[in-house]
Motif scaffolding. Structure first.
Motif, PDB file in Angstrom:
ATOM      1  N   GLU A 102       0.809  -1.208   0.000  1.00  0.00           N
ATOM      2  CA  GLU A 102       0.000   0.000   0.000  1.00  0.00           C
ATOM      3  C   GLU A 102       0.849   1.268   0.000  1.00  0.00           C
TER       4      GLU A 102
ATOM      5  N   ILE B 274      -9.674  -2.249   0.109  1.00  0.00           N
ATOM      6  CA  ILE B 274      -9.515  -2.686   1.492  1.00  0.00           C
ATOM      7  C   ILE B 274      -9.825  -1.460   2.335  1.00  0.00           C
TER       8      ILE B 274
ATOM      9  N   SER C 278      -7.468   2.780   6.807  1.00  0.00           N
ATOM     10  CA  SER C 278      -6.130   3.220   6.421  1.00  0.00           C
ATOM     11  C   SER C 278      -5.101   2.591   7.348  1.00  0.00           C
TER      12      SER C 278
ATOM     13  N   ASP D 135      -0.708   4.759  12.082  1.00  0.00           N
ATOM     14  CA  ASP D 135       0.286   5.818  12.176  1.00  0.00           C
ATOM     15  C   ASP D 135       1.633   5.167  12.531  1.00  0.00           C
TER      16      ASP D 135
END
Ligand SMILES: Nc1ncnc2c1ncn2[C@@H]1O[C@H](COP(=O)(O)OP(=O)(O)OP(=O)(O)O)[C@@H](O)[C@H]1O
Ligand SMILES: Nc1ncnc2c1ncn2[C@@H]1O[C@H](COP(=O)(O)OP(=O)(O)OP(=O)(O)O)[C@@H](O)[C@H]1O
Ligand code: SF4
Ligand code: SF4
Ligand SMILES: [Mg+2]
Ligand SMILES: [Mg+2]
Lengths: 338, 325
Positions: free
Chosen positions: A42, A270, A273, A276
């Motif tokens: 990604e 998908i 997200s 972090d």
């Protein structure tokens, strides 16, 4: 097969304010000599960071926080800059992701290619000029345009000039960050074929960062999948595409448009997200988006294990993969996560 | 209000190149990046612009947002010649039409933080400062950048390629334009994110009634976003029609080659040789007659002398003397 490059337990951190964004975290993979290895994952998962670390062209606020990059008997992670510089172009070359603007705007393209050939390759002016023309032919640009300035090229032409530059001195390893992304299918095919020819004839090895599964399918012998700074799966490409063991890899396939297959062509993303990277979760980094996450996944990080010969995966439920693949092929499985 | 928003009539964009020496040597001094293009875009229509590297896609987009001006023919926006807009009209045009640039690293000022990058168009358009923050956050969320606060104070080089590409898209959409030229807008996104962003693009388009030109060399993506597709070659339009027809039954020999060359995500794909070789001719010196003739598998004598004009064949316009026969 001998190993040309072996990345072990590598970590790379960016300083942002007072935080460390750990963009690559304890990750590794091998590149056997003469193979083309794909690196997928990604946006933001650390592919460029990894690629740049291998050639040691890292950002000012980045540091190699641990690990080893063994290349031809040397550890690139620890090599003094002068020695590293001697390897660039001749042994390892790099095609940056923004290769389109990696050319210097004030010099003609030909001059820039000849500089590398003469300066790094010790060629005469005449030999360099001939080689530059040959390189342009390899990447499908009319050699009449060698004397153009970079701004006179289209985006794809600049990209191809950067590829030509990386191949100029027949390096052992090319690290290419999205090299064909900007190119149309016909040129793309020519360049991928060219890389395969160099692989066959000169034993070239390539690490190819890409998000295009058809490029991986066409070109890469092995493929490494990253997620949120970690290598989560690593195996030969055919197995990866036909029998993936990691749920993230399974999800990737649904999101890919396939012109030649029937069906509505609706793409299933998908959802969600990635975490972090300054503050990653405990447990599996994919858990928040994984339709198969179990209790254990949220508390304990899965370690990469070679579960079948040559097939490495980091997932607690890898032994149930056959069943999970069935589930993952249904769009509802992923839609339920949205 | 007429129902067409964009009209190009025989539009040309010829770049001046070369210098006095090349002129003395009799070398051609123009690159015919766009050469006699005519097309009409209806309001709310999304058109894919497909074609080989260097065929003039970006150049055409730049004309339509007035980063270049036509050197011949006409390009109109909402009935007005784009190159002749001035003053308030031009300023309004600048917010009504936007371009999402091909290379995100080129498209932003490297010294501006992400926050400033996105606030600038708001400021230019005279939006009240009190609204900026919320609009910036909303735009970033729209393009699928989760947790946008973490990016605001960063600089462009501190983002990954795909993250920056989404910032550039957010900037283009933040003023809710009527017309967008999206130049390879998702090229740097991996598939799992791309599907999400494309879905957003389709939603925004439908919600705002956006008219869009979607430049890409990826037919599978164009098909996902656009009902109509235009195929360009060396500055000219070769074929124009419904995307599904173009995918399933391309009529122009060049389109046929493009469709045949699309790779598939399967390892067992046949490695059949390409129907045509790589490398378009130099647009400074295009072939006479049909510009595709030196690569065309169906070329005949007439192709060298007569320029094929676009002809209507069923649902499509095709510029080939022999297509459909
Ligand atoms: N100089 C930097 N300072 C701080 N953070 C950075 C810097 N460069 C990259 N990052 C962050 O590190 C993470 C990994 O970035 P990287 O560029 O390696 O991603 P990538 O996998 O190549 O993504 P893409 O596919 O979008 O190019 C991202 O979250 C990015 O925001
Ligand atoms: N400023 C310029 N000066 C001279 N020639 C230019 C200039 N900009 C573009 N060209 C030329 O015009 C032609 C069309 O370029 P353009 O950038 O429109 O192509 P494109 O279709 O967008 O290609 P790509 O897919 O590679 O981005 C190319 O031959 C290019 O070299
Ligand atoms: S470890 Fe658990 S959460 Fe992570 S990918 Fe495997 S099943 Fe999903
Ligand atoms: S006009 Fe002639 S050269 Fe051109 S595409 Fe048709 S057959 Fe080929
Ligand atoms: Mg990257
Ligand atoms: Mg372009």
């Amino acid at each position: 097969m001998t190993t040309l490059l072996s990345v072990k337990d590598l970590s790379i951190a960016y300083k942002v304010g007072s935080n460390d964004v750990v963009a690559v975290s304890n990750s590794g993979f091998d590149v056997p000599k003469g193979t083309i290895v794909g690196l997928v994952g990604e946006s933001g998962c650390g592919k460029t960071t990894m690629a740049r670390a291998l050639t040691r062209v890292i950002a000012d606020n980045a540091r190699i926080a641990g690990g080893e990059i063994a290349f031809d008997g040397q550890d690139l992670a620890a090599l003094p800059e002068a020695k590293m510089n001697a390897l660039r172009w001749r042994d390892i070359s790099f095609i940056p992701q923004s290769a389109m603007n990696s050319l210097d705007p004030v010099y003609r393209v030909e001059y820039q290619i000849m500089e590398v050939l003469r300066d790094r390759g010790g060629m005469t002016r005449r030999a360099a000029r001939a080689r530059a023309a040959e390189l342009f032919e390899m990447v499908g640009i009319d050699k009449g345009r060698l004397r153009d300035f970079p701004h006179q090229f289209s985006g794809g032409m600049r990209q191809r000039a950067a590829i030509a530059l990386a191949l100029a001195l027949n390096p052992k390893l090319v690290v290419a960050d999205e090299p064909v992304t900007a190119l149309d299918v016909i040129i793309q095919r020519q360049i991928l074929d060219q890389l395969r020819t160099l692989q066959r004839e000169l034993g070239l090895s390539v690490i190819m960062v890409t998000h295009d599964i058809s490029v991986v399918a066409y070109t890469c012998d092995r493929t490494v999948v990253m997620y949120a700074g970690k290598v989560v799966e690593d195996c030969d490409t055919a197995t990866l595409l036909n029998r993936p063991l990691h749920p993230y890899t399974m999800g990737l396939k649904n999101a890919f448009p396939d012109l030649k297959s029937a069906g509505s062509g609706v793409l299933t993303p998908i959802a969600g997200s990635p975490p972090d990277l300054a503050d990653p979760p405990d447990g599996c980094r994919f858990a928040a988006r994984c339709p198969f996450a179990a209790e254990l996944c949220r508390s304990t990080e899965p370690a990469p294990l070679e579960v079948e010969k040559g097939h490495i995966v980091a997932c607690h439920r890898a032994s149930e993969a056959a069943q999970l693949r069935l589930e993952a092929s249904k769009p509802q499985t992923w839609e339920a996560m949205a | 209000m007429s129902d067409s928003l964009i009209e190009m009539t025989n539009a040309q964009l010829h770049y001046k190149v070369g210098n006095s020496i090349s002129a003395m040597m009799g070398l051609p001094s123009t690159v015919k990046a766009v050469d006699g293009v005519s097309l009409t875009l209806k309001r709310g229509e999304s058109v894919g612009l497909l074609g080989e590297s260097g065929c003039g896609k970006t150049s055409m987009g730049r004309v339509l947002v007035r980063l270049e001006q036509v050197t011949g023919g006409s390009a109109r926006f909402d009935g007005k010649e784009i190159g002749q807009m001035k003053g308030a009209e031009l300023q309004a045009f600048r917010s009504r039409s936007q371009m999402i640039f091909q290379n995100p690293f080129d498209a932003v000022n490297p010294r501006y933080s992400i926050r400033r990058t996105l606030e600038e168009p708001l400021s230019n358009a005279g939006i009240k400062r009190g609204e900026w923050h919320d609009r910036v956050i909303a735009a970033l969320e729209l393009v699928g950048l989760g947790d946008p606060e973490q990016f605001l104070e960063r600089f462009p080089h501190q983002l990954s390629g795909g993250q920056l590409q989404r910032v550039v898209m957010a900037r283009a959409l933040i003023l809710e334009p009527e017309f967008v030229v999206a130049d390879e807008p998702v090229s740097m996104l991996d598939v799992s994110v791309r599907a999400g962003v494309l879905n957003v693009f389709r939603d925004v388009r439908d919600r705002l009634g956006l008219t869009a030109i979607y430049i890409s060399h990826d037919l599978a993506l164009v098909r996902y976003v656009c009902e109509r597709t235009i195929v360009m070659y060396l500055g000219r339009i070769m074929e124009d029609g419904p995307t599904e027809d173009i995918v399933h039954a391309p009529l122009h020999p060049y389109t046929q080659a493009l469709v045949a060359a699309v790779p598939t995500p399967h390892v067992d794909q046949s490695h059949a040789p390409l129907p045509i070789g790589a490398g378009a001719p130099d647009p400074r010196n295009p072939p006479s007659g049909c510009v595709f003739r030196d690569r065309c598998p169906l070329v005949q004598d007439r192709c060298a002398s007569d320029i094929p004009q676009p002809r209507k064949i069923g649902t499509r316009l095709v510029a080939c003397h022999f297509a459909g026969s």
